[in-house]
Design a protein around this motif. Sequence first.
Motif, short mmCIF file in Angstrom:
data_model
loop_
_atom_site.label_atom_id
_atom_site.label_comp_id
_atom_site.label_asym_id
_atom_site.label_seq_id
_atom_site.Cartn_x
_atom_site.Cartn_y
_atom_site.Cartn_z
N SER A 1 0.65 -1.33 0.08
CA SER A 1 -0.13 0.04 0.08
C SER A 1 0.82 1.08 0.05
N PRO B 1 -4.00 3.39 -2.63
CA PRO B 1 -4.06 2.28 -3.25
C PRO B 1 -3.34 0.89 -2.58
N LEU C 1 -8.94 0.85 -3.58
CA LEU C 1 -8.52 2.23 -3.59
C LEU C 1 -9.35 2.77 -2.43
N GLU D 1 -14.12 3.98 -0.47
CA GLU D 1 -13.46 2.47 -0.88
C GLU D 1 -13.95 2.16 -2.33
#
Length: 179
Positions: free
Chosen positions: A74, A87, A120, A132
Motif C-alpha cells: 500500500s 491504493p 483504493l 473505497e
Amino acid sequence: PVPEWRVQLAAGWLDAVFDEFCSDDPFDFQSGALSDPACAISDPAAINANNRQLDLSGKSLEDAPEWKVSIVSSYTIDLGEIGTLTPVLSFTWTDDYFRSPFNRPHYDEVDSYTRTDFHLFWRSPDERYSVEVFVDNIEDEIVHGRTIAVELPTAVSLFGMQPPRIYGLRFGFHWGGEG
C-alpha cells in the motif's frame, strides 16, 4: 521502504499428513466390502455396507495446502486539504491441496491458484469520511472449497466455492470520538 509505503509478506508451510487415522467414506459404495486390516473394528455389528473403514495414514488433511504465500503493498498519497488516497494491492498464491481426507485423484484435488485484490481508499483529512473502490479476486478463477459429505438414506456431497470476482464501492462515516 518509506513512511508512505508499506509492504507485508507472509509465507506459511504446513505438513499436515495423518500418522494414523481410519474413517469410513460415505462415497464408497462397495457393498459388503471389508474394512482395511489396519482399521480393525472390535464390534462386527458396527460394519455395514456404507461404513467401510479405510486406513488414511499418509494422506493429507483436507483443506491444508503445503505452501501459501501472500504479499500486500500500500502507498498513502497525501492530497493536502482534501485528504489521502491509498491504493492497496494484495496477492496470494495457494499450493494445491485436497478437499477431503480421502485424497481421491481428480475428485478431491484443488489445483494451486492465485488471488489478487485491489482496493483504493480515500479518507478525509479528519478521517471522518471515507470512500473505497475495490475489486476482489481479479482472476475470477473458480476455486472449489471444502467438500461436506452428509449420510442420509443415500450419501450427499455439498461443495463450497470461493467467491467469484466481486467489485464495488463503499462509503464510510466515522461517528466521532478519538481512536
